[in-house]
Design an enzyme around this catalytic site. Structure first.
Site, short mmCIF file in Angstrom:
data_model
loop_
_atom_site.label_atom_id
_atom_site.label_comp_id
_atom_site.label_asym_id
_atom_site.label_seq_id
_atom_site.Cartn_x
_atom_site.Cartn_y
_atom_site.Cartn_z
N CYS A 131 0.81 -1.23 0.00
CA CYS A 131 0.00 0.00 0.00
C CYS A 131 0.84 1.28 0.00
O CYS A 131 0.58 2.19 -0.80
CB CYS A 131 -0.97 -0.02 1.18
SG CYS A 131 -0.32 -0.82 2.64
N GLN A 158 1.40 4.83 9.17
CA GLN A 158 0.42 3.91 8.58
C GLN A 158 -0.75 3.65 9.53
O GLN A 158 -0.56 3.40 10.72
CB GLN A 158 1.12 2.61 8.19
CG GLN A 158 2.20 2.85 7.15
CD GLN A 158 2.91 1.60 6.65
OE1 GLN A 158 4.13 1.63 6.49
NE2 GLN A 158 2.19 0.52 6.38
N ARG A 262 3.49 2.41 12.50
CA ARG A 262 2.03 2.33 12.65
C ARG A 262 1.59 3.44 13.61
O ARG A 262 2.18 3.60 14.68
CB ARG A 262 1.66 0.96 13.26
CG ARG A 262 0.19 0.70 13.34
CD ARG A 262 -0.42 0.28 12.04
NE ARG A 262 0.07 -0.98 11.53
CZ ARG A 262 -0.06 -1.38 10.27
NH1 ARG A 262 -0.66 -0.59 9.37
NH2 ARG A 262 0.41 -2.54 9.88
N HIS A 269 -2.68 5.90 4.69
CA HIS A 269 -1.26 5.88 5.01
C HIS A 269 -0.64 7.18 4.52
O HIS A 269 -0.88 7.62 3.40
CB HIS A 269 -0.55 4.71 4.32
CG HIS A 269 -0.94 3.36 4.87
ND1 HIS A 269 -1.64 3.20 6.05
CD2 HIS A 269 -0.69 2.11 4.41
CE1 HIS A 269 -1.81 1.90 6.27
NE2 HIS A 269 -1.26 1.22 5.29
P1 NAP Z 1 -8.77 -8.71 6.89
O1 NAP Z 1 -9.60 -7.50 7.12
O2 NAP Z 1 -8.14 -9.36 8.08
O3 NAP Z 1 -9.67 -9.79 6.09
C1 NAP Z 1 -9.15 -11.00 5.58
C2 NAP Z 1 -10.13 -12.15 5.85
O4 NAP Z 1 -10.20 -12.42 7.26
C3 NAP Z 1 -11.59 -11.90 5.51
O5 NAP Z 1 -11.82 -12.02 4.14
C4 NAP Z 1 -12.30 -12.99 6.29
O6 NAP Z 1 -12.21 -14.21 5.55
C5 NAP Z 1 -11.43 -13.11 7.53
N1 NAP Z 1 -11.99 -12.49 8.78
C6 NAP Z 1 -11.83 -12.99 10.00
N2 NAP Z 1 -12.40 -12.19 10.93
C7 NAP Z 1 -12.95 -11.15 10.28
C8 NAP Z 1 -13.67 -9.98 10.70
N3 NAP Z 1 -13.96 -9.74 11.98
N4 NAP Z 1 -14.08 -9.10 9.75
C9 NAP Z 1 -13.79 -9.31 8.45
N5 NAP Z 1 -13.12 -10.41 8.01
C10 NAP Z 1 -12.68 -11.32 8.90
O7 NAP Z 1 -7.56 -8.41 5.90
P2 NAP Z 1 -7.34 -7.18 4.91
O8 NAP Z 1 -6.79 -6.02 5.65
O9 NAP Z 1 -8.55 -7.00 4.09
O10 NAP Z 1 -6.13 -7.72 4.00
C11 NAP Z 1 -6.31 -8.72 3.01
C12 NAP Z 1 -5.03 -8.82 2.19
O11 NAP Z 1 -4.78 -7.56 1.55
C13 NAP Z 1 -3.78 -9.12 3.04
O12 NAP Z 1 -2.90 -9.94 2.30
C14 NAP Z 1 -3.15 -7.75 3.22
O13 NAP Z 1 -1.76 -7.82 3.43
C15 NAP Z 1 -3.46 -7.10 1.86
N6 NAP Z 1 -3.51 -5.65 1.93
C16 NAP Z 1 -4.18 -5.03 2.93
C17 NAP Z 1 -4.22 -3.65 2.97
C18 NAP Z 1 -4.94 -2.92 4.07
O14 NAP Z 1 -4.84 -1.68 4.09
N7 NAP Z 1 -5.67 -3.57 4.94
C19 NAP Z 1 -3.58 -2.91 1.96
C20 NAP Z 1 -2.91 -3.58 0.92
C21 NAP Z 1 -2.90 -4.95 0.92
P3 NAP Z 1 -13.29 -15.39 5.58
O15 NAP Z 1 -14.61 -14.80 5.12
O16 NAP Z 1 -12.76 -16.38 4.61
O17 NAP Z 1 -13.33 -15.82 6.99
#
Ligand code: NAP
Length: 362
Positions: A131, A158, A262, A269
């Site tokens: 990001c 961030q 962070r 960010h």
């Molecule tokens: P996240 O919010 O933790 O969500 C990932 C998965 O976790 C969800 O699809 C869901 O999958 C599960 N999950 C478990 N508990 C949850 C809850 N309470 N609420 C929502 N989902 C929950 O991860 P993310 O930040 O979207 O990141 C996903 C990927 O993108 C990672 O590889 C990260 O490094 C990358 N990324 C993130 C960002 C950022 O700013 N966050 C920026 C660039 C890249 P199930 O439905 O299968 O359980």
């Protein structure tokens, strides 16, 4: 119509991605099929039962897989679907495949030519960039494209949501923990120093919510993101040089390094940049190049009020704006440029490049 398997749609990035896809009417161009690692069989966002994201057969039935599930799932499932002979397009937000030779880091306003070459070569793994790297290149990529940059140093600020949905909620719970316990003293007129001492004690309380970050982020900051590398860098810091040069398609890498931190922002960010130019370029030329680079960059004059109003997470959250401000020559010398950028890491830093790549391959 092509079938697109969407994995990770309920996470932080996935939710923003779906919002954007609805706003841009992307769903008119393909059939979406929703998967989950934890809720297979339950109702998905289209009202149909969710498919199991660990089922290779269901995944290989798709023409395209679009995932924001995370690196562990990518490492588990990508080799299995490719080993099954699946030749579809894999579009991914996680870092797991980014540096693979056969994968392209996608940021089309910056590297459409790299994407076009890869498509001609038949590549089909399209990975969103880190990001902060994507946001930096959307903000000041013009300087790199002009060949003006000798090296750059980026120090980041961030947001909690960069670590995922659970982490952002934990920051809010930490704030609530303080609020609940400090309310009476604050209402009774306790001094700032008395309250600050209590904050220090509350941070060490066994009930203080710290499961996701491991540490207090509210009323604090965390100068380490991701794992440690032998170089002394965090992996997040290492990504700046490795990924930026790959995105730009540079054969001679430009050194980029700094400290990733962070902070207690919820979303967006920010980064403070020191850019060493290889010659003395007038500031007006630098400003013109940044402004002309893409449709989303918003250059803010180096003025206190305009900066505090326009180059902050509060100003940028939820928008596709890439704010660039604090642009000035530094006292270090005429080839040193200072800049501060702020962008929504869930939009241009994650969801938007994936959404646009999906439209390209569809
Ligand atoms: P996240 O919010 O933790 O969500 C990932 C998965 O976790 C969800 O699809 C869901 O999958 C599960 N999950 C478990 N508990 C949850 C809850 N309470 N609420 C929502 N989902 C929950 O991860 P993310 O930040 O979207 O990141 C996903 C990927 O993108 C990672 O590889 C990260 O490094 C990358 N990324 C993130 C960002 C950022 O700013 N966050 C920026 C660039 C890249 P199930 O439905 O299968 O359980």
């Amino acid at each position: 119509m092509k079938k697109v398997g969407i994995v990770g749609w309920r996470g932080m990035v996935g939710s923003v991605l779906l919002e954007r896809m609805h706003a841009e009417k992307d769903f008119a161009h393909f059939d979406a099929v929703y998967f989950s690692t934890s809720q297979a069989g339950e109702k998905g966002p289209d009202g149909k039962p969710l498919k199991n994201a660990q089922n290779v057969k269901d995944l290989t039935d798709m023409d395209i897989i679009l995932t924001c599930q995370g690196g562990d799932w990518t490492k588990e499932m990508h080799p299995q679907v490719r080993a099954a002979g699946w030749k579809g397009h894999w579009i991914d937000a996680a870092s797991a495949l980014r540096m693979d030779k056969s994968a392209v880091i996608i940021l089309d306003p910056v590297n459409q030519a790299v994407i076009d070459r890869a498509r001609n070569d038949g590549l089909n793994d399209w990975i969103g960039g880190n990001c902060t790297v994507s946001l930096m290149l959307l903000g000041v990529g013009a300087l790199f494209k002009q060949g003006w940059v000798e090296w750059a140093s980026s120090h980041t600020y961030q947001a909690a949501s960069g670590a995922g949905a659970k982490n952002m909620l934990e920051l809010l719970k930490q704030m609530q923990f303080f609020g609940d316990r400090l309310r009476d003293g604050m209402n009774a007129g306790q001094s700032a120093l008395e309250i600050e001492k209590q904050v220090g004690v509350l941070m060490k309380d066994a009930a203080f919510p710290r499961e996701a970050f491991g540490h207090p982020l509210a009323a604090n900051l965390l100068p380490w993101i991701d794992s440690a590398l032998p170089s002394g860098q965090s992996r997040e810091e290492w990504k700046a040089e490795a990924e930026a040069n790959k995105i730009l398609g540079n054969t001679r890498p430009i050194p980029i390094d700094g400290t990733c931190v962070r902070v207690g922002a919820l979303r967006c960010h920010s980064q403070a940049l020191t850019i060493k130019l290889n010659k003395d370029i007038p500031l007006a030329e630098i400003e013109a190049a940044i402004k002309a680079d893409n449709a989303w960059v918003r250059l803010v004059e180096n003025d206190k009020e305009k900066t505090l109003k326009g180059v902050t997470p509060a100003a940028v959250s939820g928008s596709l704006d890439i704010a660039v401000g604090r642009l000035r020559k530094m006292s270090l010398g005429p080839t040193f440029v200072n800049a501060f950028t702020c962008g929504d890491q869930l939009l241009w830093g994650a969801a938007e490049p994936l959404r646009r790549m999906l439209r390209q391959v569809v």
